[in-house]
Design a protein around this motif. Structure first.
Motif, PDB file in Angstrom:
ATOM      1  N   ALA A   4       0.840  -1.195   0.000  1.00  0.00           N
ATOM      2  CA  ALA A   4       0.000   0.000   0.000  1.00  0.00           C
ATOM      3  C   ALA A   4       0.880   1.251   0.000  1.00  0.00           C
ATOM      4  O   ALA A   4       0.632   2.200  -0.742  1.00  0.00           O
ATOM      5  N   GLU A   5       1.931   1.242   0.797  1.00  0.00           N
ATOM      6  CA  GLU A   5       2.843   2.381   0.869  1.00  0.00           C
ATOM      7  C   GLU A   5       3.555   2.581  -0.476  1.00  0.00           C
ATOM      8  O   GLU A   5       3.720   3.696  -0.942  1.00  0.00           O
ATOM      9  N   ALA A  27       1.092   4.146  -2.867  1.00  0.00           N
ATOM     10  CA  ALA A  27       0.831   5.541  -2.504  1.00  0.00           C
ATOM     11  C   ALA A  27       2.003   6.400  -2.971  1.00  0.00           C
ATOM     12  O   ALA A  27       1.830   7.497  -3.507  1.00  0.00           O
ATOM     13  N   ASN A  28       3.194   5.880  -2.801  1.00  0.00           N
ATOM     14  CA  ASN A  28       4.388   6.596  -3.220  1.00  0.00           C
ATOM     15  C   ASN A  28       4.434   6.758  -4.742  1.00  0.00           C
ATOM     16  O   ASN A  28       4.789   7.811  -5.265  1.00  0.00           O
ATOM     17  N   VAL A  37       1.836   6.971  -6.706  1.00  0.00           N
ATOM     18  CA  VAL A  37       0.864   8.008  -7.059  1.00  0.00           C
ATOM     19  C   VAL A  37       1.423   9.399  -6.728  1.00  0.00           C
ATOM     20  O   VAL A  37       1.273  10.351  -7.503  1.00  0.00           O
ATOM     21  N   ASP A  38       2.094   9.499  -5.589  1.00  0.00           N
ATOM     22  CA  ASP A  38       2.713  10.767  -5.196  1.00  0.00           C
ATOM     23  C   ASP A  38       3.730  11.232  -6.243  1.00  0.00           C
ATOM     24  O   ASP A  38       3.786  12.396  -6.620  1.00  0.00           O
ATOM     25  N   LEU A  39       4.533  10.282  -6.713  1.00  0.00           N
ATOM     26  CA  LEU A  39       5.540  10.618  -7.728  1.00  0.00           C
ATOM     27  C   LEU A  39       4.875  11.156  -8.985  1.00  0.00           C
ATOM     28  O   LEU A  39       5.298  12.161  -9.545  1.00  0.00           O
ATOM     29  N   ASP A  68       2.059  12.597  -9.197  1.00  0.00           N
ATOM     30  CA  ASP A  68       1.483  13.895  -8.865  1.00  0.00           C
ATOM     31  C   ASP A  68       2.553  14.974  -8.905  1.00  0.00           C
ATOM     32  O   ASP A  68       2.413  16.017  -9.553  1.00  0.00           O
ATOM     33  N   LEU A  80      -5.504   5.153  -1.874  1.00  0.00           N
ATOM     34  CA  LEU A  80      -4.164   5.194  -2.460  1.00  0.00           C
ATOM     35  C   LEU A  80      -4.015   6.281  -3.515  1.00  0.00           C
ATOM     36  O   LEU A  80      -2.916   6.534  -3.988  1.00  0.00           O
ATOM     37  N   GLY A  81      -5.108   6.909  -3.904  1.00  0.00           N
ATOM     38  CA  GLY A  81      -5.020   8.010  -4.852  1.00  0.00           C
ATOM     39  C   GLY A  81      -5.216   7.624  -6.305  1.00  0.00           C
ATOM     40  O   GLY A  81      -4.804   8.348  -7.202  1.00  0.00           O
TER      41      GLY A  81
END
Lengths: 606, 362
Positions: free
Chosen positions: A68-69, A72-73, A75-77, A79, A104-105
């Motif tokens: 999951a982390e 999430a990471n 998706v953050d990247l 973004d 998770l985005g």
């Protein structure tokens, strides 16, 4: 629709079969797809997405520790790099649900069972409407389409003679139960009662035909010792609960592609508030109807109490207020059955249920006497009036054969069921046959279920169909005596029995909760959900597959039909239906059936 | 007069106490009569954790709260809300709606999960009268915090069981977010501010002339090759995009002269996906060498909350159970090196935290 560029990213080293299936669907629909090799570092995937200028990115990944982390990471990247806003980002895999995708985005989450069409709709930016959201449930009239014509002339002739016999015998007879029903019918106006208007004329007349329990209540305000009134706070919170639940409830359908059987679930915890909770759960997990269970002493008392009452033991007391509140809590599509079949309040139950707005009831003279403890003469007189009121209020009624559980063989129980059915047809009612799908003492001794539960249960349905064109509703509940305290076993067994019923094309089934026989108190909500889910899964599994007939089924079918015929012949010969009940023609002491004694000597001649 | 603000609540991992922090802040501001707008970039208020299956704190909301959540979440909520507007933004749980709570109860939130959608949501909530917007974070996600005026980081045992490691991480985070200055104060000539409009990574000389430019985001060390040619003339660098740990390390190896000015877009772009120790060490080293560090957009880390809880995996049954590390030690270690206010949100009242993040003016 424009051609899309879709990047397929198997973050999972193993499970990319889903992506491959989706890729094929996308290719067929004319989109450009690029499948990345599995197991590339996240940074490189981000670079690839930037480089390829993809419109859509579909990631597949099975959830596991730390995944999951990682996602999430990822998706953050996307973004931070600035591409997130121009791509459609979906994730699929085992244990992926829309909630997790939101967390998770991602723009969408596809779990197991996702169709290629669903993924295609996502890629093309179309709204995908889940099949389950399209369902609008309506109440179904179970007797519709049945002619009630007989297919077995011998049995038809005998039933006609027996019905004449019963009606002649009862013509000049009445009982306190019949009297109360008439008073309830004439003097009790449901609208006046709902408006809290004075109904003294009704009460004064009514209490004359009650036993001490009723008299004490109407004269001194004394309640049954195991009941109490709800407090004001409890009533307010119960109303609040119903209101809030009704605001949000969604009603699914269990039958998959079939139109029947309807699925019924029982309630009767003693507490109508808790019952309402149970009913809302049944509805929310797909039950089409609910069945009201009253306490056993309700069948032995002469007369009903009133008030919003809770009972500290099994069975919810029938009072106008209890029924009225339960009725108000039901969804429009839910069929509501109030049972009247077995006691001293049988005809009045139907009047009350009819006035308050029930959809179905339950009457069986033979079972009321032989399995439920009511005197045969009384049950016969009351049963006739019950059927008349059921016809008047347009309440189809099932004719249950629970005496099988005592040990009465199916053919005898069915003979009794067919007599009440014939009486029902004669009096303008809509009877529904209710054979048991159970592991009865008869089959335990006789070995008919030594190998399987299918053939004997199927033979019962086939036998009834050979006799009459009438609706059939196995119950109540299906799988009786096959369930154990193991909730998994219990749910599986229920689902198998319900599926068998579906494959036989019956109109409805009643199912138990998975802990029904072993709860040692009120049944639990999770156990209700267990069996509703299991039955839904069973219906999904078999779909519209029909059941093939076997030679053994045909043998048992014929045995049952001829058994019924011979029992009816004996009654015709005896020329007295009530005496036949006392004398055990429809089930004797050896079978485990004992003529009941409640209401003995209460039948009077007019 | 108080100034409207948007505050993010991020977490270093799941179960670090984001929702608990949100709940206590909602409670506090409710009693102070502040109109709050609430949204989530993840999925909050669920009964069970989506990953561990452990029970989670439910999100209890009171009348008057403004909220932006996905349509389907409202079906799972017991609070009664009135929908004010449908934003038309898709999420896996339906379209986003802006609503006001009319009857208190539990609610589930899943709001915008992309930064630019959060911007839309923020503007809308302000338009409906929110004085303070609280953005509940999502597991480990930090990118959307770019749209806030500052954020709180929830951390604890769920991130690392060793409280010293939790403290080190908090320290790195605080330094990265709060140490560099606002870029405008670092530019030799105010006119150079146009350098910060660049969509590419640029280096300039003592006259503010651009000597070289490469991609917006620095993902691969090879992208930095051209900077070597000008290393002795370079006086400043601006990167508007993401910069990875590898690129940051590479940047440290380029023989720029002392007294450089390094400007990055915002702290988020140094944090996402990166090894915070490397980032922190880079910042410390260049600072020691006499270089200046700045962000085009400041996003302060306002406070840290610590939570001793963690889900313990049980191998024998394949599920998780509730467990705790020493809470006193955790609070003490994080407080001693974090350089920002630290709170144990379960233990303390949130008054002090609330005062730091928003002046209610009431």
């Amino acid at each position: 629709m424009s051609r899309k560029k879709v990047l397929l990213v198997p973050l999972d080293p193993v499970h990319d079969v889903g992506l491959k299936m989706i890729r094929r669907g996308l290719d067929d629909a004319g989109h450009e797809t690029i499948l990345l090799p599995p197991d590339i570092p996240v940074h490189e995937i981000v670079q690839e997405i930037v480089k390829q200028r993809a419109d859509t990115v579909l990631v597949s990944r099975t959830l596991g520790y730390g995944v999951a982390e990682l996602l999430a990471n990822f998706v953050d990247l996307l973004d931070v790099v600035g591409v997130r806003s121009r791509i459609n980002l979906g994730i699929g895999g085992m244990a992926i649900r829309p909630e997790l995708a939101a967390e998770l985005g991602f723009d969408a989450g596809f779990g197991p069972g996702t169709t290629v069409e669903e993924a295609l709709a996502f890629v093309e930016g179309r709204e995908y409407v889940e099949a389950s959201q399209k369902i609008v449930k309506n109440k179904k009239e179970m007797a519709e389409g049945y002619s009630y014509s007989y297919r077995h002339e011998g049995i038809q002739a005998k039933l006609n003679l027996i019905v004449d016999m019963i009606l002649n015998w009862a013509a000049n007879k009445t009982s306190p139960g019949v009297q109360r029903a008439a008073i309830r019918e004439e003097l009790w106006d449901v609208n006046r009662w709902r408006n809290y208007e004075s109904m003294t004329d009704f009460y004064n007349e009514y209490k004359l035909y009650c036993d001490d329990l009723g008299k004490n209540y109407y004269e001194k305000g004394i309640l049954h010792p195991k009941t109490r009134r709800f407090t004001k706070e409890e009533i307010i919170s119960s109303e609040e609960y119903v209101r809030r639940t009704q605001e949000v409830i969604k009603i699914p359908k269990l039958q998959h592609n079939r139109t029947k059987p309807l699925v019924f679930n029982q309630y009767g915890t003693g507490c109508p508030f808790m019952d309402i909770g149970h009913i809302k759960v049944s509805e929310a997990w797909g039950a089409d109807g609910v069945v009201h269970f009253d306490p056993s002493w309700g069948a032995r008392s002469e007369g009903f109490l009133d008030g919003f009452l809770t009972h500290q033991e099994d069975g919810t007391v029938i009072t106008p207020a209890n029924l009225n509140r339960i009725k108000r809590a039901l969804e429009k599509s839910t069929l509501w059955q109030v049972r009247a079949h077995r006691g001293l309040n049988t005809p009045e139950t139907i009047v009350l249920a009819g006035k308050i707005g029930a959809d179905l009831t339950k009457i069986n003279i033979a079972y009321g006497c032989l399995g439920a403890g009511t005197d045969p003469a009384r049950m016969t007189v009351d049963g006739i009036w019950a059927i008349r009121y059921a016809a008047k209020y347009n309440l189809p009624f099932d004719v249950v054969t629970n005496e099988e559980l005592c040990g009465v063989p199916a053919y005898k129980a069915f003979a009794g069921m067919l007599i009440t059915t014939a009486l029902g047809i004669r009096l303008g009612g809509k009877p529904i046959l209710q054979p048991l799908f159970c592991k009865s003492p008869e089959v335990m001794v006789g070995g008919q279920m030594k190998d399987n539960y299918v053939e004997f249960n199927a033979a019962k349905i086939m036998a009834l169909r050979q006799i009459i064109d009438a609706p059939i509703w196995p119950g109540a509940p299906v799988g009786f005596l096959t369930q154990t305290e193991d909730r998994v076993q219990s749910s599986a067994s229920t689902a198998f029995h319900a599926s068998l019923a579906a494959m036989l094309g019956v109109d409805a089934v009643t199912i138990a909760s998975s802990d029904e026989a072993y709860s040692g108190g009120p049944i639990s909500v999770p156990s209700k959900i267990d069996t509703l889910r299991a039955v839904g899964e069973g219906f999904r599994f078999f779909g519209q597959t029909p059941l093939a007939s076997t030679p053994q089924m045909e043998v048992w079918r014929d045995t049952i039909v001829s058994g019924i015929d011979s029992v009816l012949a004996k009654i015709v010969e005896r020329d007295d239906f009530v005496q036949s009940l006392y004398e055990g023609i429809l089930g004797n002491r050896e079978d485990g059936a004992y003529p009941g004694r409640n209401g003995k000597d209460t039948v009077t001649t007019i | 007069m108080n100034i409207r603000k948007t505050i993010g609540i991020a977490g270093t991992a799941k179960n670090t106490g984001k929702t608990t922090t949100t709940l206590s802040l909602l409670d506090y501001y409710y009693t102070k009569g502040v109109t709050i707008g609430l949204t989530s970039i993840g999925y909050d208020g669920e009964t069970m954790d989506n990953v561990t299956g452990l029970p989670k704190p439910r999100l209890f909301v009171r009348k008057g709260l403004l909220i932006v959540t996905a349509e389907k979440c409202l079906q799972a909520s017991s609070a009664k809300v009135k929908i004010l507007e449908n934003l038309g933004i898709n999420t896996p749980l339906g379209k986003l709606v802006c609503a006001v709570v009319e009857r208190e109860g539990l609610i589930v939130t899943a709001g915008p999960n992309q930064s630019h959608h959060l911007r839309t949501v923020r503007d809308l909530l302000f338009r409906y009268g929110a004085e303070l917007i609280i953005v509940d974070g999502a597991l480990g996600r930090i990118a959307p915090m770019i749209e806030t005026d500052g954020f709180i980081m929830a951390t604890g045992a769920s991130y690392k069981l060793d409280s010293y490691q939790v403290a080190r991480h908090a320290h790195y985070l605080a330094e990265i977010c709060n140490y560099p200055q606002s870029a405008k104060d670092l530019l030799k000539d105010p006119a150079w501010v146009k350098l910060l409009d660049s969509r590419a990574t640029v280096v300039w000389n003592s006259l503010g002339e651009i000597l070289a430019e490469v991609d917006e985001s620095l993902l691969n060390p090879e992208q930095l090759g051209s900077f070597y040619n000008h290393s002795s003339d370079v006086r400043g660098l601006y990167c508007p995009g993401l910069i990875t740990t590898q690129c940051l390390q590479k940047l440290g190896e380029i023989p720029f002269s002392r007294g450089m000015t390094y400007i990055f877009s915002d702290p988020i772009k140094l944090i996402v996906g990166n090894d915070l120790k490397v980032t922190h060490d880079f910042l410390t080293t260049v600072q020691q060498e006499g270089s200046a560090l700045g962000y085009k957009q400041m996003i302060p880390l306002m406070a840290i909350t610590v939570n001793p809880f963690y889900p313990k995996y049980r191998y024998e049954s394949g599920n998780y159970e509730t467990a705790y590390i020493d809470k006193g030690q955790l609070l003490e270690e994080v407080t001693s090196i974090a350089n920002v206010p630290v709170f144990d949100i379960v233990q303390d009242s949130c008054t002090n935290l609330a005062k730091i993040i928003f002046d209610t003016g009431k």
